[in-house]
Design an enzyme around this catalytic site. Structure first.
Site, mmCIF file in Angstrom:
data_model
loop_
_atom_site.group_PDB
_atom_site.id
_atom_site.type_symbol
_atom_site.label_atom_id
_atom_site.label_comp_id
_atom_site.label_asym_id
_atom_site.label_seq_id
_atom_site.Cartn_x
_atom_site.Cartn_y
_atom_site.Cartn_z
ATOM 1 N N THR A 255 0.834 -1.204 0.000
ATOM 2 C CA THR A 255 0.000 0.000 0.000
ATOM 3 C C THR A 255 0.867 1.251 0.000
ATOM 4 O O THR A 255 0.633 2.192 -0.763
ATOM 5 C CB THR A 255 -0.943 0.005 1.216
ATOM 6 O OG1 THR A 255 -1.811 -1.135 1.146
ATOM 7 C CG2 THR A 255 -1.785 1.272 1.257
ATOM 8 N N ARG B 86 -3.325 -0.859 -7.966
ATOM 9 C CA ARG B 86 -4.516 -0.605 -7.150
ATOM 10 C C ARG B 86 -4.901 0.872 -7.166
ATOM 11 O O ARG B 86 -6.088 1.212 -7.254
ATOM 12 C CB ARG B 86 -4.222 -1.057 -5.713
ATOM 13 C CG ARG B 86 -5.226 -0.584 -4.684
ATOM 14 C CD ARG B 86 -4.731 -0.900 -3.285
ATOM 15 N NE ARG B 86 -5.617 -0.424 -2.248
ATOM 16 C CZ ARG B 86 -5.379 -0.561 -0.944
ATOM 17 N NH1 ARG B 86 -4.276 -1.167 -0.535
ATOM 18 N NH2 ARG B 86 -6.234 -0.103 -0.052
ATOM 19 N N HIS C 194 -6.226 -8.208 -5.032
ATOM 20 C CA HIS C 194 -4.900 -8.808 -4.842
ATOM 21 C C HIS C 194 -4.657 -9.955 -5.834
ATOM 22 O O HIS C 194 -4.311 -11.079 -5.453
ATOM 23 C CB HIS C 194 -4.729 -9.305 -3.403
ATOM 24 C CG HIS C 194 -4.530 -8.213 -2.410
ATOM 25 N ND1 HIS C 194 -3.353 -7.506 -2.306
ATOM 26 C CD2 HIS C 194 -5.368 -7.687 -1.475
ATOM 27 C CE1 HIS C 194 -3.464 -6.596 -1.348
ATOM 28 N NE2 HIS C 194 -4.683 -6.677 -0.836
ATOM 29 N N ARG D 119 8.412 -9.755 1.632
ATOM 30 C CA ARG D 119 8.661 -9.434 3.042
ATOM 31 C C ARG D 119 9.081 -10.688 3.786
ATOM 32 O O ARG D 119 8.739 -11.805 3.382
ATOM 33 C CB ARG D 119 7.386 -8.845 3.668
ATOM 34 C CG ARG D 119 7.555 -8.356 5.100
ATOM 35 C CD ARG D 119 6.243 -7.802 5.632
ATOM 36 N NE ARG D 119 6.370 -7.314 6.997
ATOM 37 C CZ ARG D 119 5.357 -6.859 7.718
ATOM 38 N NH1 ARG D 119 4.133 -6.826 7.197
ATOM 39 N NH2 ARG D 119 5.553 -6.441 8.956
ATOM 40 N N HIS E 97 -4.381 -8.627 10.769
ATOM 41 C CA HIS E 97 -5.337 -7.991 9.860
ATOM 42 C C HIS E 97 -6.644 -8.783 9.807
ATOM 43 O O HIS E 97 -7.742 -8.207 9.841
ATOM 44 C CB HIS E 97 -4.714 -7.883 8.464
ATOM 45 C CG HIS E 97 -5.367 -6.856 7.592
ATOM 46 N ND1 HIS E 97 -5.502 -5.532 7.964
ATOM 47 C CD2 HIS E 97 -5.922 -6.948 6.349
ATOM 48 C CE1 HIS E 97 -6.105 -4.855 7.007
ATOM 49 N NE2 HIS E 97 -6.376 -5.692 6.020
ATOM 50 N N TYR F 51 10.554 1.999 8.482
ATOM 51 C CA TYR F 51 9.895 1.907 9.779
ATOM 52 C C TYR F 51 10.149 0.522 10.356
ATOM 53 O O TYR F 51 9.541 -0.462 9.937
ATOM 54 C CB TYR F 51 8.393 2.153 9.646
ATOM 55 C CG TYR F 51 8.071 3.533 9.138
ATOM 56 C CD1 TYR F 51 8.197 4.648 9.970
ATOM 57 C CD2 TYR F 51 7.667 3.743 7.818
ATOM 58 C CE1 TYR F 51 7.916 5.924 9.509
ATOM 59 C CE2 TYR F 51 7.384 5.014 7.345
ATOM 60 C CZ TYR F 51 7.510 6.095 8.203
ATOM 61 O OH TYR F 51 7.234 7.358 7.735
#
Length: 411
Positions: A100, A140, A150, A185, A197, A319
């Site tokens: 995202t 997207r 997805h 990831r 989620h 992050y």
């Protein structure tokens, strides 16, 4: 005697004043540098460092040990992306990989001749080519979930050409060239993030999972829960479902599912199915124009920019978060998650090595090219200095006085 003393005092006063002037000038320059120095470059026009010279990217690890062999053609990845032609970037967005954020970078943070038109309150941006009203980005945030929520590699490769032909008829022009990109990831972090989620109510139940022209039957893809969603499920419940698509999601979404009979688990033996999926995912990953890793944001930015010759306006931010996403997870549970995602673990290990080797190769190549440019500039400078000078002396030119004597006399 008095004249000598007066003359001595005058010389001392002049010398003292000169020392004060020099010291004051030095202090002034030091203060000026403290305030303006970080943004100044004495050799750059206007005193500013060109953006390309701001090294935002980490230095490659000189002691990095390669795990896999990749030929140079797999490391180069420098494309001639023609935004004014028929080239299209297709973003394969795998759940909980930071897609995202990256997707927003593509529509809001790329330096473009004609920026994407992103209006408040709208979920999609209009990303037209500079020379005509056609999209150069399939994602997207530009075209929406046009191939399903997805959509994976199997769905996108069979769906994207038709969708764009309906949106922007090709006519008599040359066929489009598609450049697929994705993010991966760390599998444990991704799995835990997906559980959190789902625990909050996400289902992705509108995903099509289209393969070989049909969607899977309920027997091929049974649900893990009853009701509208799986909100409130524990991590143990999440891990216990044998049909959970979170298991090895990255391999499944990157592989060609047609090779294994799509979602029909009885098509071939499980061990052979797993091996075919992993090898297919590796092959498709290598064949993609670009892939990044969530854990290496600046390197991901660097490789994307060098691959497509596009620049981001603002640098990517890293992050750092815990593997468990803020949840205490013991070592036994982590090992169990790794076992459930064994194929993803192998793919990520492979992808991480390819990613690091590409980064090292690109940085070394850039340094080598910079050294060659510097050498050429030095040779050019020396050749200019070696040329004979035949400038006649200017008439009436007075020889330069000693600088110290000149300053003292002025005082």
């Amino acid at each position: 005697m008095r004249r000598r003393r007066a003359g001595g005092r005058t010389m001392v006063e002049r010398a003292s004043k000169f020392v004060l002037v020099v010291a004051g000038s030095a202090c002034f320059m030091l203060i000026l540098y403290q305030y303006a120095g970080p943004g100044l470059s004495l050799g750059a026009p206007g005193g500013r460092v060109p953006p390309d010279d701001l090294d935002l990217f980490p230095t490659p690890d000189p002691h990095y040990e390669k795990k896999y062999y990749f030929p140079v053609r797999e490391l180069e990845r420098s494309l001639r992306f023609d935004m004014k032609g028929d080239d299209v970037i297709v973003f394969l967005h795998i759940q909980k990989t930071g897609g995202t954020t990256f997707g927003r970078h593509l529509v809001q943070n790329v330096r473009l001749e004609v920026p994407c038109d992103c209006r408040p309150g709208q979920k999609k941006c209009t990303c037209y080519r500079p020379n005509r009203r056609e999209t150069w980005l399939f994602s997207r945030f530009s075209t929406g979930w046009s191939c399903g929520l997805h959509a994976d590699w199997t769905e996108l490769t069979n769906c994207v050409p038709g969708v764009l032909d309906r949106r922007d008829p090709a006519g008599l022009r040359s066929p489009r060239k598609f450049y697929y990109i994705t993010l991966l990831r760390d599998p444990v972090s991704r799995y835990l993030s997906e559980w959190r989620h789902v625990q909050r109510g996400a289902t992705w139940k509108t995903s099509l999972h289209m393969c070989d022209g049909r969607t899977p039957t309920p027997e091929e893809l049974p649900p893990c829960y009853e009701g509208t969603d799986w909100s409130g499920c524990t991590l143990q419940e999440f891990m216990d479902c044998p049909y959970n698509l979170a298991n090895n999601r990255q391999v499944r979404m990157l592989a060609d599912l047609s090779l294994v009979g799509c979602y029909n688990l009885s098509f071939i033996p499980e061990s052979k199915r797993a091996q075919l999926l992993l090898e297919s995912a590796k092959k498709n990953l290598r064949g993609m124009a670009f892939f990044g890793l969530t854990e290496f944001q600046r390197k991901t930015q660097y490789l994307f920019e060098r691959t497509f010759n596009l620049k981001f306006i603002r640098p990517f931010m890293q992050y750092n978060s815990t593997r468990a996403g803020g949840v205490e997870v013991d070592e036994d549970t982590i090992r169990h998650i790794e076992e459930l995602n064994d194929l993803d673990m192998q793919l990520y290990d492979y992808a991480k090595d390819l990613f690091q080797q590409r980064y090292q190769y690109k940085r070394q190549l850039e340094r080598r090219e910079q050294r060659l440019r510097n050498r050429e500039e030095r040779l050019l400078h020396r050749s200019k200095e070696a040329l004979p000078r035949e400038d006649p002396e200017e008439p009436g030119r007075v020889p330069t006085e000693d600088y110290m004597s000149h300053i003292i006399e002025k005082w």
